[in-house]
Design a protein around this motif. Sequence first.
Motif, PDB file in Angstrom:
ATOM      1  N   MET A   1      20.614  -5.595  20.979  1.00  0.00           N
ATOM      2  CA  MET A   1      19.220  -5.433  20.651  1.00  0.00           C
ATOM      3  C   MET A   1      18.764  -4.066  21.164  1.00  0.00           C
ATOM      4  O   MET A   1      19.026  -3.699  22.293  1.00  0.00           O
ATOM      5  N   LYS A   2      18.098  -3.314  20.307  1.00  0.00           N
ATOM      6  CA  LYS A   2      17.603  -1.984  20.674  1.00  0.00           C
ATOM      7  C   LYS A   2      16.129  -1.861  20.339  1.00  0.00           C
ATOM      8  O   LYS A   2      15.655  -2.451  19.376  1.00  0.00           O
ATOM      9  N   GLU A   3      15.442  -1.074  21.145  1.00  0.00           N
ATOM     10  CA  GLU A   3      14.037  -0.787  20.908  1.00  0.00           C
ATOM     11  C   GLU A   3      13.890   0.679  20.541  1.00  0.00           C
ATOM     12  O   GLU A   3      14.535   1.537  21.130  1.00  0.00           O
ATOM     13  N   TYR A   4      13.019   0.942  19.573  1.00  0.00           N
ATOM     14  CA  TYR A   4      12.784   2.306  19.125  1.00  0.00           C
ATOM     15  C   TYR A   4      11.289   2.586  19.132  1.00  0.00           C
ATOM     16  O   TYR A   4      10.496   1.767  18.682  1.00  0.00           O
ATOM     17  N   LYS A   5      10.916   3.764  19.626  1.00  0.00           N
ATOM     18  CA  LYS A   5       9.524   4.198  19.586  1.00  0.00           C
ATOM     19  C   LYS A   5       9.175   4.622  18.168  1.00  0.00           C
ATOM     20  O   LYS A   5      10.030   5.031  17.399  1.00  0.00           O
ATOM     21  N   PHE A   6       7.887   4.568  17.864  1.00  0.00           N
ATOM     22  CA  PHE A   6       7.385   5.075  16.594  1.00  0.00           C
ATOM     23  C   PHE A   6       6.859   6.489  16.798  1.00  0.00           C
ATOM     24  O   PHE A   6       6.156   6.762  17.777  1.00  0.00           O
ATOM     25  N   LYS A   7       7.201   7.372  15.891  1.00  0.00           N
ATOM     26  CA  LYS A   7       6.686   8.728  15.926  1.00  0.00           C
ATOM     27  C   LYS A   7       5.214   8.703  15.529  1.00  0.00           C
ATOM     28  O   LYS A   7       4.790   7.834  14.760  1.00  0.00           O
ATOM     29  N   ARG A   8       4.458   9.648  16.048  1.00  0.00           N
ATOM     30  CA  ARG A   8       3.045   9.733  15.689  1.00  0.00           C
ATOM     31  C   ARG A   8       2.927   9.809  14.165  1.00  0.00           C
ATOM     32  O   ARG A   8       3.620  10.584  13.520  1.00  0.00           O
ATOM     33  N   GLY A   9       2.096   8.963  13.606  1.00  0.00           N
ATOM     34  CA  GLY A   9       1.931   8.909  12.154  1.00  0.00           C
ATOM     35  C   GLY A   9       2.691   7.754  11.523  1.00  0.00           C
ATOM     36  O   GLY A   9       2.400   7.357  10.410  1.00  0.00           O
ATOM     37  N   SER A  10       3.690   7.215  12.223  1.00  0.00           N
ATOM     38  CA  SER A  10       4.426   6.033  11.751  1.00  0.00           C
ATOM     39  C   SER A  10       3.818   4.815  12.437  1.00  0.00           C
ATOM     40  O   SER A  10       3.969   4.638  13.644  1.00  0.00           O
ATOM     41  N   THR A  11       3.131   4.002  11.672  1.00  0.00           N
ATOM     42  CA  THR A  11       2.410   2.884  12.257  1.00  0.00           C
ATOM     43  C   THR A  11       3.320   1.687  12.522  1.00  0.00           C
ATOM     44  O   THR A  11       4.219   1.410  11.734  1.00  0.00           O
ATOM     45  N   PRO A  12       3.099   0.977  13.618  1.00  0.00           N
ATOM     46  CA  PRO A  12       3.858  -0.234  13.900  1.00  0.00           C
ATOM     47  C   PRO A  12       3.305  -1.415  13.108  1.00  0.00           C
ATOM     48  O   PRO A  12       2.691  -2.323  13.655  1.00  0.00           O
ATOM     49  N   ILE A  42      28.466  -4.551   6.249  1.00  0.00           N
ATOM     50  CA  ILE A  42      29.071  -5.031   7.501  1.00  0.00           C
ATOM     51  C   ILE A  42      28.048  -5.646   8.444  1.00  0.00           C
ATOM     52  O   ILE A  42      28.414  -6.221   9.461  1.00  0.00           O
ATOM     53  N   LEU A  43      26.769  -5.512   8.120  1.00  0.00           N
ATOM     54  CA  LEU A  43      25.729  -6.121   8.949  1.00  0.00           C
ATOM     55  C   LEU A  43      25.523  -7.561   8.485  1.00  0.00           C
ATOM     56  O   LEU A  43      24.806  -7.817   7.531  1.00  0.00           O
ATOM     57  N   SER A  44      26.183  -8.490   9.174  1.00  0.00           N
ATOM     58  CA  SER A  44      26.057  -9.885   8.770  1.00  0.00           C
ATOM     59  C   SER A  44      24.668 -10.431   9.093  1.00  0.00           C
ATOM     60  O   SER A  44      24.218 -11.389   8.481  1.00  0.00           O
ATOM     61  N   SER A  45      23.981  -9.803  10.047  1.00  0.00           N
ATOM     62  CA  SER A  45      22.607 -10.173  10.353  1.00  0.00           C
ATOM     63  C   SER A  45      21.869  -8.955  10.894  1.00  0.00           C
ATOM     64  O   SER A  45      22.346  -8.278  11.806  1.00  0.00           O
ATOM     65  N   LEU A  46      20.715  -8.687  10.329  1.00  0.00           N
ATOM     66  CA  LEU A  46      19.852  -7.597  10.779  1.00  0.00           C
ATOM     67  C   LEU A  46      18.453  -8.185  10.938  1.00  0.00           C
ATOM     68  O   LEU A  46      17.832  -8.593   9.965  1.00  0.00           O
ATOM     69  N   THR A  47      18.001  -8.272  12.178  1.00  0.00           N
ATOM     70  CA  THR A  47      16.702  -8.851  12.486  1.00  0.00           C
ATOM     71  C   THR A  47      15.804  -7.761  13.066  1.00  0.00           C
ATOM     72  O   THR A  47      16.212  -7.042  13.976  1.00  0.00           O
ATOM     73  N   VAL A  48      14.595  -7.647  12.520  1.00  0.00           N
ATOM     74  CA  VAL A  48      13.669  -6.583  12.906  1.00  0.00           C
ATOM     75  C   VAL A  48      12.310  -7.198  13.226  1.00  0.00           C
ATOM     76  O   VAL A  48      11.839  -8.064  12.494  1.00  0.00           O
ATOM     77  N   TRP A  49      11.697  -6.741  14.328  1.00  0.00           N
ATOM     78  CA  TRP A  49      10.337  -7.161  14.649  1.00  0.00           C
ATOM     79  C   TRP A  49       9.677  -6.082  15.499  1.00  0.00           C
ATOM     80  O   TRP A  49      10.321  -5.128  15.912  1.00  0.00           O
ATOM     81  N   ILE A  50       8.388  -6.240  15.732  1.00  0.00           N
ATOM     82  CA  ILE A  50       7.624  -5.271  16.510  1.00  0.00           C
ATOM     83  C   ILE A  50       7.162  -5.944  17.797  1.00  0.00           C
ATOM     84  O   ILE A  50       6.612  -7.038  17.770  1.00  0.00           O
ATOM     85  N   ASP A  51       7.414  -5.252  18.926  1.00  0.00           N
ATOM     86  CA  ASP A  51       7.035  -5.767  20.236  1.00  0.00           C
ATOM     87  C   ASP A  51       6.498  -4.607  21.074  1.00  0.00           C
ATOM     88  O   ASP A  51       7.207  -3.609  21.250  1.00  0.00           O
ATOM     89  N   LEU A  55       9.655  -0.774  17.706  1.00  0.00           N
ATOM     90  CA  LEU A  55      10.474  -1.459  16.725  1.00  0.00           C
ATOM     91  C   LEU A  55      11.691  -2.028  17.443  1.00  0.00           C
ATOM     92  O   LEU A  55      12.421  -1.301  18.111  1.00  0.00           O
ATOM     93  N   VAL A  56      11.901  -3.323  17.321  1.00  0.00           N
ATOM     94  CA  VAL A  56      13.043  -3.972  17.955  1.00  0.00           C
ATOM     95  C   VAL A  56      14.006  -4.385  16.847  1.00  0.00           C
ATOM     96  O   VAL A  56      13.605  -5.019  15.871  1.00  0.00           O
TER      97      VAL A  56
END
Length: 103
Positions: A1-12, A42-51, A55-56
């Motif tokens: 599981m990885k978390e990514y910041k949003f760049k200014r202008g990219s809304t969560p 090859i991605l058998s599961s890709l789960t995305v959410w905002i926390d 972006l998680v």
Amino acid sequence: MKEYKFKRGSTPDLDRIYECLTEAFSSDIKKEDEKLITSYGILSSLTVWIDNKKLVVDTVSDTSNTDDTVILDSNKRFRDFLLSATGYTAKERLKQAKKAVSK
């Protein structure tokens, strides 16, 4: 599981993230609770959410698939998704990850 910041202008915004997923992956996307779930290549599961305005992304890879074209295509689409969702390139995300570890 990885978390990514949003760049200014990219809304969560989960709806915007859904659009980014549909652009990057040509597969069905399910919405469960506040999470988006899909699979591709090859991605058998890709789960995305905002926390906490981040972006998680949680991925599960299919290691039995050894076809290089499928692997490269999946990785490229995943990187393209992250770029459109967060606004940061792979280089910029790497810089941020290194910066976060050094803190």
